[in-house]
Design a protein around this motif. Structure first.
Motif, PDB file in Angstrom:
ATOM      1  N   LYS A  54     -16.361  17.770 -14.704  1.00 26.24           N
ATOM      2  CA  LYS A  54     -16.681  16.255 -15.887  1.00 26.24           C
ATOM      3  C   LYS A  54     -16.364  15.402 -15.138  1.00 26.24           C
ATOM      4  O   LYS A  54     -14.650  15.434 -14.917  1.00 26.24           O
ATOM      5  N   ASP A  55     -16.079  14.463 -15.773  1.00 24.57           N
ATOM      6  CA  ASP A  55     -15.801  12.971 -15.015  1.00 24.57           C
ATOM      7  C   ASP A  55     -15.720  13.177 -13.030  1.00 24.57           C
ATOM      8  O   ASP A  55     -16.051  13.766 -12.518  1.00 24.57           O
ATOM      9  N   ASP A  56     -14.336  13.065 -13.007  1.00 26.94           N
ATOM     10  CA  ASP A  56     -13.704  13.580 -11.579  1.00 26.94           C
ATOM     11  C   ASP A  56     -12.870  14.539 -11.231  1.00 26.94           C
ATOM     12  O   ASP A  56     -12.359  14.496 -10.450  1.00 26.94           O
ATOM     13  N   GLU A  57     -13.616  15.776 -12.224  1.00 23.73           N
ATOM     14  CA  GLU A  57     -12.672  16.446 -11.923  1.00 23.73           C
ATOM     15  C   GLU A  57     -13.400  17.964 -11.569  1.00 23.73           C
ATOM     16  O   GLU A  57     -14.873  18.382 -12.710  1.00 23.73           O
ATOM     17  N   LYS A  71      -8.265  17.208  -9.891  1.00 20.54           N
ATOM     18  CA  LYS A  71      -9.157  15.954  -9.573  1.00 20.54           C
ATOM     19  C   LYS A  71     -10.181  16.366  -8.194  1.00 20.54           C
ATOM     20  O   LYS A  71      -9.524  16.924  -7.471  1.00 20.54           O
TER      21      LYS A  71
END
Length: 111
Positions: A54-57, A71
């Motif tokens: 999810k996003d950069d995680e 992260k």
């Protein structure tokens, strides 16, 4: 690029490129259970879940909860030699940034 140039290139497991490619490769994998070593004993901390970006995680969902969130660029990841799961080491953002090492074991699918 020649034929032998492909063999000369080795990916650095500490590089952002390697981490992002590895995360994409395991994204969406279903997991049977997640363990963490506490006081010298591997304890099961979650069952029946999946790995998700999810996003950069990187998130580990198990037992209807987020077990681990970190992260991708700061996370160390490697597969078990048996290819039955993956080890994550990094600052767990879900639990206040504490450094944790968890092992997520994949669900076995016969091919």
């Amino acid at each position: 690029m020649g034929f032998f140039d492909r063999f000369k290139r080795k990916k650095d497991p500490n590089s952002k490129e390697f981490r992002r490619e590895f995360a994409l490769a395991i994204n969406g994998r279903h997991i049977r259970y997640v363990t963490e070593k506490r006081n010298g004993v591997d304890e099961v901390i979650g069952r029946e879940g999946h790995l998700n970006i999810k996003d950069d995680e990187m998130l580990i969902y198990a037992s209807s909860d987020v077990i681990f969130r970190a992260k991708i660029d700061e996370l160390q990841m490697w597969e078990l030699l048996s290819k039955d799961g993956v080890v994550f080491t990094g600052a767990d953002l879900e639990h206040g940034g504490v450094e944790r090492t968890v092992i997520a074991f994949y669900v076995y699918y016969r091919k």
